[in-house]
Design a protein around this motif. Structure first.
Motif, PDB file in Angstrom:
ATOM      1  N   GLU A   1      12.515   4.319   5.876  1.00 39.70           N
ATOM      2  CA  GLU A   1      13.179   5.602   6.099  1.00 39.70           C
ATOM      3  C   GLU A   1      12.218   6.561   6.800  1.00 39.70           C
ATOM      4  O   GLU A   1      11.097   6.775   6.333  1.00 39.70           O
ATOM      5  CB  GLU A   1      13.616   6.210   4.758  1.00 39.70           C
ATOM      6  N   ARG A   2      12.638   7.102   7.913  1.00 46.70           N
ATOM      7  CA  ARG A   2      11.770   8.004   8.661  1.00 46.70           C
ATOM      8  C   ARG A   2      11.799   9.434   8.112  1.00 46.70           C
ATOM      9  O   ARG A   2      10.845  10.168   8.264  1.00 46.70           O
ATOM     10  CB  ARG A   2      12.208   8.038  10.137  1.00 46.70           C
ATOM     11  N   SER A   3      12.887   9.840   7.473  1.00 46.21           N
ATOM     12  CA  SER A   3      13.034  11.227   7.047  1.00 46.21           C
ATOM     13  C   SER A   3      12.468  11.488   5.653  1.00 46.21           C
ATOM     14  O   SER A   3      12.314  12.640   5.252  1.00 46.21           O
ATOM     15  CB  SER A   3      14.516  11.631   7.090  1.00 46.21           C
ATOM     16  N   ALA A   4      12.184  10.457   4.901  1.00 40.87           N
ATOM     17  CA  ALA A   4      11.712  10.641   3.527  1.00 40.87           C
ATOM     18  C   ALA A   4      10.285  11.180   3.513  1.00 40.87           C
ATOM     19  O   ALA A   4       9.458  10.821   4.349  1.00 40.87           O
ATOM     20  CB  ALA A   4      11.777   9.315   2.777  1.00 40.87           C
ATOM     21  N   ARG A   5       9.977  12.013   2.527  1.00 42.54           N
ATOM     22  CA  ARG A   5       8.628  12.561   2.396  1.00 42.54           C
ATOM     23  C   ARG A   5       7.682  11.539   1.774  1.00 42.54           C
ATOM     24  O   ARG A   5       6.477  11.676   1.876  1.00 42.54           O
ATOM     25  CB  ARG A   5       8.662  13.824   1.538  1.00 42.54           C
ATOM     26  N   ARG A   6       8.232  10.578   1.107  1.00 47.47           N
ATOM     27  CA  ARG A   6       7.419   9.496   0.554  1.00 47.47           C
ATOM     28  C   ARG A   6       7.873   8.181   1.175  1.00 47.47           C
ATOM     29  O   ARG A   6       8.888   8.138   1.857  1.00 47.47           O
ATOM     30  CB  ARG A   6       7.547   9.458  -0.967  1.00 47.47           C
ATOM     31  N   PHE A   7       7.105   7.147   0.931  1.00 49.97           N
ATOM     32  CA  PHE A   7       7.400   5.839   1.540  1.00 49.97           C
ATOM     33  C   PHE A   7       8.636   5.236   0.867  1.00 49.97           C
ATOM     34  O   PHE A   7       8.630   4.960  -0.337  1.00 49.97           O
ATOM     35  CB  PHE A   7       6.203   4.908   1.373  1.00 49.97           C
ATOM     36  N   VAL A   8       9.699   5.068   1.655  1.00 48.21           N
ATOM     37  CA  VAL A   8      10.954   4.531   1.131  1.00 48.21           C
ATOM     38  C   VAL A   8      11.480   3.460   2.074  1.00 48.21           C
ATOM     39  O   VAL A   8      11.561   3.664   3.292  1.00 48.21           O
ATOM     40  CB  VAL A   8      12.029   5.636   0.973  1.00 48.21           C
ATOM     41  N   LEU A   9      11.838   2.319   1.511  1.00 47.18           N
ATOM     42  CA  LEU A   9      12.421   1.234   2.300  1.00 47.18           C
ATOM     43  C   LEU A   9      13.933   1.384   2.356  1.00 47.18           C
ATOM     44  O   LEU A   9      14.564   1.848   1.401  1.00 47.18           O
ATOM     45  CB  LEU A   9      12.084  -0.131   1.680  1.00 47.18           C
ATOM     46  N   THR A  10      14.520   0.984   3.448  1.00 49.67           N
ATOM     47  CA  THR A  10      15.972   0.880   3.541  1.00 49.67           C
ATOM     48  C   THR A  10      16.396  -0.388   2.798  1.00 49.67           C
ATOM     49  O   THR A  10      15.555  -1.199   2.369  1.00 49.67           O
ATOM     50  CB  THR A  10      16.424   0.790   5.007  1.00 49.67           C
ATOM     51  N   SER A  11      17.703  -0.589   2.658  1.00 45.19           N
ATOM     52  CA  SER A  11      18.169  -1.822   2.006  1.00 45.19           C
ATOM     53  C   SER A  11      17.765  -3.043   2.819  1.00 45.19           C
ATOM     54  O   SER A  11      17.412  -4.097   2.260  1.00 45.19           O
ATOM     55  CB  SER A  11      19.686  -1.786   1.832  1.00 45.19           C
ATOM     56  N   GLU A  12      17.788  -2.897   4.161  1.00 48.34           N
ATOM     57  CA  GLU A  12      17.329  -4.009   5.014  1.00 48.34           C
ATOM     58  C   GLU A  12      15.833  -4.261   4.810  1.00 48.34           C
ATOM     59  O   GLU A  12      15.372  -5.406   4.800  1.00 48.34           O
ATOM     60  CB  GLU A  12      17.609  -3.697   6.479  1.00 48.34           C
TER      61      GLU A  12
ATOM     62  N   GLU B   1       0.811  -1.219   0.000  1.00 46.71           N
ATOM     63  CA  GLU B   1       0.000   0.000   0.000  1.00 46.71           C
ATOM     64  C   GLU B   1       0.846   1.271   0.000  1.00 46.71           C
ATOM     65  O   GLU B   1       0.378   2.328  -0.439  1.00 46.71           O
ATOM     66  CB  GLU B   1      -0.928   0.007   1.221  1.00 46.71           C
ATOM     67  N   ARG B   2       2.068   1.161   0.566  1.00 48.24           N
ATOM     68  CA  ARG B   2       2.981   2.303   0.684  1.00 48.24           C
ATOM     69  C   ARG B   2       2.328   3.471   1.412  1.00 48.24           C
ATOM     70  O   ARG B   2       2.626   4.652   1.155  1.00 48.24           O
ATOM     71  CB  ARG B   2       3.484   2.744  -0.704  1.00 48.24           C
ATOM     72  N   ASN B   3       1.454   3.129   2.332  1.00 48.43           N
ATOM     73  CA  ASN B   3       0.736   4.151   3.097  1.00 48.43           C
ATOM     74  C   ASN B   3       0.195   3.489   4.362  1.00 48.43           C
ATOM     75  O   ASN B   3      -0.485   2.463   4.285  1.00 48.43           O
ATOM     76  CB  ASN B   3      -0.404   4.732   2.261  1.00 48.43           C
ATOM     77  N   TYR B   4       0.486   4.064   5.520  1.00 49.94           N
ATOM     78  CA  TYR B   4       0.087   3.447   6.789  1.00 49.94           C
ATOM     79  C   TYR B   4      -1.427   3.421   6.959  1.00 49.94           C
ATOM     80  O   TYR B   4      -1.988   2.440   7.472  1.00 49.94           O
ATOM     81  CB  TYR B   4       0.730   4.198   7.961  1.00 49.94           C
ATOM     82  N   THR B   5      -2.094   4.468   6.545  1.00 52.29           N
ATOM     83  CA  THR B   5      -3.550   4.521   6.731  1.00 52.29           C
ATOM     84  C   THR B   5      -4.254   3.455   5.906  1.00 52.29           C
ATOM     85  O   THR B   5      -5.111   2.722   6.403  1.00 52.29           O
ATOM     86  CB  THR B   5      -4.087   5.913   6.349  1.00 52.29           C
TER      87      THR B   5
END
Length: 280
Positions: free
Chosen positions: A51-62, A17-21
């Motif tokens: 990633e907490r700082s990104a304005r959009r939903f972004v995954l870390t490499s982990e 979904e790339r969105n928590y809601t």
């Protein structure tokens, strides 16, 4: 705490979904609860997944690595779960005269959903359910169920008298229900539908002959030891050369019932069968 399937499932849905809601709504939970689940997974794995700082939903490499593995794991678990559920057999026990028309309709609908039904002839199906040997009992005798069982009436059946072919009732005028009260009565104490209490006013000195299963019962009736009363389908399902089934217009109907274990709650397959059976 170890990583659990609920963590993986929540993470996979969140990534889809790339969105928590939207992910929380799909998981039937709240956004704060979903956030806590993801943060808990990060603490267990000791890494950041999103990633907490990104304005959009972004995954870390982990996060990317976990998503690839979690997608496979969740899919594998869902596949094997569905396959095992299809193999699940709901065991139904009955003591005698399974009501074919009703049972065939219920079994057909259940099997169309992928379920399977096992049928077991048992003298005391209620006791078998209580002992965990079968899942559901189909029974007719009005008994007090153990505390861990639940029961429900699913219908009634027309009742007929069963008498010996040598009985004077065969050649005499059609009897009424009250007329039968003066005859000795054969009672199946385990699964029978009729006993001395089935008459409001019976003979106080009435002879009662007891047995514990249908086979004994019908042989005692054939031997003219007494009369009995059973659901009408016995006429076609249990013919006996020494027994005549008589119509009794005012005979009270017998009640058909189901019993199942309610504590613990029934599993998904048993509940699915019950939903069909109790609505038919």
């Amino acid at each position: 705490m170890d990583l659990e399937l609920r963590h993986l499932r929540a993470f996979v849905v969140l990534c889809a979904e790339r969105n928590y809601t939207r992910a929380a709504a799909r998981l039937h939970t709240t956004q704060p609860s979903l956030t806590r689940t993801v943060q808990q997974a990060e603490r267990i794995l000791d890494c950041t997944l999103v990633e907490r700082s990104a304005r959009r939903f972004v995954l870390t490499s982990e996060g990317e690595d976990l998503l690839a593995a979690a997608t496979r794991i969740v899919a594998d678990v869902d596949t094997v779960t569905a396959e095992l559920r299809l193999r699940a057999v709901v065991s139904v026990g009955f003591s005698w005269l399974l009501p074919d028309e009703w049972f065939t309709a219920v079994r057909t609908r259940f099997e169309e959903l992928g379920g399977r039904v096992g049928i077991h002839r048992i003298d005391d199906p209620v006791a078998a359910v209580a002992a965990g040997r079968i899942d559901i009992a189909l029974y007719r005798k009005d008994v007090r169920l153990p505390a861990a069982l639940a029961g429900r009436s699913i219908g009634t059946e027309r009742r007929v008298a069963a008498v010996s072919a040598r009985s004077d009732l065969v050649s005499g005028p059609a009897p009424r229900w009250r007329d039968l009260a003066r005859y000795p009565l054969v009672v199946n104490t385990v699964s029978g539908t009729t006993d001395e209490t089935s008459w409001d006013t019976g003979e106080s000195a009435r002879e009662i002959i007891t047995c514990t299963n249908f086979d004994e019962w019908i042989e005692l009736v054939a031997a003219d030891r007494g009369i009995g009363a059973v659901p009408e389908l016995a006429r076609t399902r249990a013919p006996h050369p020494g027994v005549v089934y008589l119509d009794i217009p005012d005979a009270p109907p017998s009640v058909l019932r189901l019993a199942w274990r309610s504590r613990p709650a029934p599993g998904r397959s048993v509940q699915s069968f019950l939903d069909i059976a109790l609505s038919s």
